[in-house]
Structure formats: structure tokens, C-alpha cells
Scaffold this active site. Structure first.
Site, PDB file in Angstrom:
ATOM      1  CG  ASN A  40       3.492 -25.178   8.836  1.00  0.00           C
ATOM      2  OD1 ASN A  40       2.438 -25.241   9.237  1.00  0.00           O
ATOM      3  ND2 ASN A  40       2.747 -24.095   9.727  1.00  0.00           N
ATOM      4  NE  ARG A  89       0.788 -15.926   4.783  1.00  0.00           N
ATOM      5  CZ  ARG A  89      -0.362 -16.618   5.770  1.00  0.00           C
ATOM      6  NH1 ARG A  89      -0.596 -16.995   6.860  1.00  0.00           N
ATOM      7  NH2 ARG A  89      -0.227 -18.092   5.203  1.00  0.00           N
ATOM      8  CB  SER A 100      -7.538 -20.348   4.992  1.00  0.00           C
ATOM      9  OG  SER A 100      -7.133 -20.587   6.789  1.00  0.00           O
ATOM     10  CD  GLN A 121      -5.916 -26.458   7.188  1.00  0.00           C
ATOM     11  OE1 GLN A 121      -4.836 -25.370   6.706  1.00  0.00           O
ATOM     12  NE2 GLN A 121      -6.885 -26.633   7.815  1.00  0.00           N
ATOM     13  NE  ARG A 179     -25.369 -46.349  24.648  1.00  0.00           N
ATOM     14  CZ  ARG A 179     -24.205 -44.805  24.896  1.00  0.00           C
ATOM     15  NH1 ARG A 179     -24.009 -44.774  23.757  1.00  0.00           N
ATOM     16  NH2 ARG A 179     -25.586 -43.854  25.273  1.00  0.00           N
TER      17      ARG A 179
END
Length: 424
Positions: A40, A89, A100, A121, A179
């Protein structure tokens, strides 16, 4: 009565007498990443990964607060440097098994003022402010209580089979005999993991009683996610092309100021037997300065009057590189203002590369700033670009390339990429 009022605001029914709902952007950044340790805050294209989304959230102008939920000291430091508030936290929601939803629920329990959570995110560096604004409107104006981001993909899916029984695989979205061509098929929507916005009421109910939910479709060029090391170089190229660089992206740099000690040199001074001082200048840095000059960007080297290097040696360095040299006494904005008046440029047109705490004032005022990877000031400011290389070892060349890349980007029209979106 108060409960009904809040419910009306959250559901999108705007009562003029009700208070405006508090909208909080929340980035979850646990320190125990297994795929890429501390990913992060790992530098991606000169900026900590989390800073790409923080910058977009802060510049969106529609959220009332921007938070980072973390359990790690270094992530907290980086988050605060980049302007975010920090929710520390608890250990209960910092485990590998923590979801989460559990982490967000803990956040809203201690932040009773928050009515809408914009969960973003950290691993989605191509997020732009307009994505946040448009998705949030779906909650505040259209009455949604849950909005998530998706991307359209043209991929055929196949059901997994037990290879031992020899059965044929089947596809839920493809007829092998017919296809379709890509241009004849709209594709399918997939979550891209960029963000999940929801009301407080929906979160408190564990997202089990969603009355109105919607998706926000992002263009594929903005949909990049980072989970493992192999994603990193791909994401770096994508963010350089499609990432949000902040408000200074449109500024055209006309003047580059570069500190000698700590940027152009690594701070080492060599003294010969005869008593002469010598410094080493990296040829790549010289080439980087010349690249800027060829692009009509003036370059001036900056040195303090009390610099340990002699004036004669500094003048020789400037002469060797072919750029100007400015001696400053106090290293403050006033001295730079005088220089800019002389050069007829404004702060937004100046790029500055510094390294020490004394450079902080100027770094915070210029339109574009950069620091070498080993700069002490990097812990104090949110540098727009942090070089991968240290001072005296190609950092100036790296920052010069970044300046030129931004200049090229700013001169291009809005849809400069000419993407064939049907075949992206």
C-alpha cells in the site's frame, strides 16, 4: 424523529431542514499484505500506491473527510503526509481472516457522524476524482444505498469439469458454433474492485437488506488492480498513461530549480592532496538537464551561501552543465519570488527538486516537486514524485523525464489516447 430524518437523507430524499449527510472516503490499508509486503505504500511511478487514490479522493471535492484505516505505523505516517486522517483499527479486524465489511463497521461505530462511506481500494491507482463524484451522486441524488464499480470485459467463461470423468466443458456465455465477433458482442460486467460506496444503514445491516443497489461502469483503461508482484510493472505503465496526477497535471513547467547538494550530488566532497575540492556529477543527470533545456525549460541550480562547496567549484559545475546558478541565503519563498519575478514565471510553472527540511517551504509552493529516494524531506511532505534513484545517481534524470512526460500529457487533447475501446 431524528432517526427518521437521517433515514430520509440517507435514502436520497432531501429534507431542507435535515443536515447534509457526512460523506467519508475510507481506504483500508492493513500492514500485513502477503502478496507484496507493505504494497500500500510501495512507490508506484514515483508515488506511494495509496497516494494515487488519496489524491483522487481529496481532489474530488464531494467527500467531507478522507480516512485511512490501518494497523501499521509507517502506513499511518504516509497517509498523514498525504493529507488523510487515520483510523487506527483494532487487532480484532486486523487479522488475515478479517473482512472489509467488519473493518468498515468498526470504523462507523467510532465515527457516528458518518452517513455515507466511500470505500476505495488502495490497489486501484487509476481512479480519478470524476469517478468518485459520479458514483456518489448515485447515492445522494438517485437514492441508491449501495454502488460498486465494474468494468466491461469480452471474455468467454467455461465451467470447470472433473478431468477424470471425461465430460465436455460447457460455457455459460458462448455457443461454440456461433462464436461472435468482439464488435457484435456487448461483453459482460465484472467487479473491478476499485470502490464500494454504501449508506451507513446498509453497512449496519451487514449489506443484507439492500433496497436499491447499482453499478458504476468504469472504462477499461482505468481498471487496474494490483495483487501480486507480476501486476506491478503493468500497473506502473498503465498509471503513467491513465492515472490522475493531481491539479498540477495541466501546468506547463517553464523553470526547473534543482538543489546541488542532496540532488545533483550525493553530498560527498573529495579533497585532493593539494587541497582542491572535487564533486562527482552523474552523466545521466547532466543528460536529463539537457533534455529539459532542449524542450525550452530553463534550468537553474540552487545553492545555499553557506554551502561547504566553494563558489568557484559550484560555478564550474553550472558551466559544465550549461545552466544558471543561484545562491540563496535563507532558502525561503521570498527569495524564490524575486527569482520568479525576474524570470516572469509563476509558482505553477516551476518545478523544484530538493532534499532537506530547509527545502520544505519551496517544495510545498511550486507547481511540481520531486525528491531523491534518500531525501530526508521525503518523510515530511507529500512529494508529487519520489525518485527510485538516490541523489547523485540519476535522480535528476528520472525527475526530468517525469516533468517531460507530464508536459506532453498536458498538451494533448482530452481524448489524446485514441483508444479503440471496442478492442481494449
Amino acid at each position: 424523529m431524528e432517526s427518521n430524518m437521517i433515514d430520509e437523507v440517507i435514502s436520497g430524499v432531501c429534507d431542507p431542514s435535515a443536515r447534509k449527510p457526512h460523506r467519508a472516503a475510507l481506504i483500508l490499508a492493513r500492514g500485513g499484505s502477503k502478496g507484496i509486503p507493505l504494497k500500500n505504500i510501495k512507490n508506484l511511478a514515483g508515488v506511494p500506491l495509496i497516494a494515487w487514490v488519496l489524491r483522487a479522493a481529496l481532489d474530488s471535492e464531494v467527500v467531507d473527510s478522507v480516512w485511512v484505516s490501518t494497523d501499521h505505523d509507517e502506513i499511518e505516517r504516509v497517509a498523514r503526509v498525504w493529507g488523510a486522517k487515520v483510523h487506527r483499527r483494532s487487532p480484532e479486524v486486523s487479522k488475515d481472516s478479517s473482512s472489509s465489511l467488519e473493518t468498515i463497521q468498526e470504523f462507523i461505530r467510532v465515527r457516528p457522524e458518518v452517513d455515507i462511506v466511500c470505500h476505495i481500494q488502495a490497489t486501484s491507482p487509476c481512479l480519478h476524482p470524476h469517478h468518485i463524484r459520479e458514483a456518489l451522486q448515485m447515492i445522494t441524488e438517485q437514492g441508491c444505498d449501495y454502488v460498486f464499480s465494474v468494468v466491461r470485459r469480452h471474455q468467454f467463461r467455461w465451467e470447470e469439469v472433473d478431468k477424470k470423468d471425461g465430460s465436455n466443458p460447457t460455457s455459460p456465455n458462448l455457443d461454440v458454433a456461433r462464436r461472435p465477433r468482439r464488435q457484435d458482442w456487448h461483453g459482460e460486467l465484472y467487479e473491478n474492485g476499485s470502490f464500494y460506496f454504501s449508506t451507513r444503514k446498509a453497512l449496519e445491516n451487514g449489506l443484507k437488506q439492500l433496497e436499491k443497489m447499482a453499478y458504476y461502469e468504469m472504462l477499461p483503461e482505468y481498471s487496474v488492480d494490483i495483487d501480486v508482484d507480476i501486476d506491478w510493472p503493468v500497473a506502473e505503465q498503465r498509471v503513467l498513461r491513465f492515472g490522475y496526477f493531481g491539479r498540477e497535471e495541466k501546468a506547463a513547467v517553464r523553470l526547473f530549480l534543482c538543489k546541488v547538494s542532496g540532488c545533483l550530488t550525493n553530498g560527498q566532497i573529495f579533497t585532493s592532496v593539494s587541497g582542491e575540492d572535487h564533486v562527482a556529477i552523474n552523466a545521466r543527470d547532466v543528460a536529463g538537464i539537457q533534455m529539459l533545456q532542449r524542450d525550452n525549460i530553463e534550468v537553474i541550480l540552487i545553492s545555499n551561501i553557506n554551502e561547504p562547496l566553494s563558489r568557484g567549484l559550484l560555478e564550474k559545475v553550472a558551466q559544465l552543465i550549461g545552466c544558471g546558478l543561484q545562491f540563496v541565503e535563507h532558502q525561503n519563498g521570498f527569495e524564490m519570488e524575486m527569482l520568479m519575478m525576474e524570470k516572469k514565471v509563476c509558482w505553477d510553472e516551476v518545478a523544484f527538486m530538493g532534499s532537506e527540511s530547509e527545502d520544505r517551504e519551496i517544495l510545498s509552493q511550486v507547481g511540481l516537486n520531486g525528491v531523491p529516494s534518500d531525501a530526508p524531506v521525503a518523510d515530511l511532505i507529500a512529494a508529487k514524485y519520489m525518485c527510485q534513484r538516490p541523489a547523485g545517481n540519476g535522480a535528476v534524470r528520472e525527475f526530468a523525464e517525469y516533468i517531460l512526460m507530464l508536459k506532453k500529457k498536458s498538451l494533448m487533447p482530452v481524448h489524446q489516447e485514441n483508444i479503440d475501446r471496442a478492442n481494449f
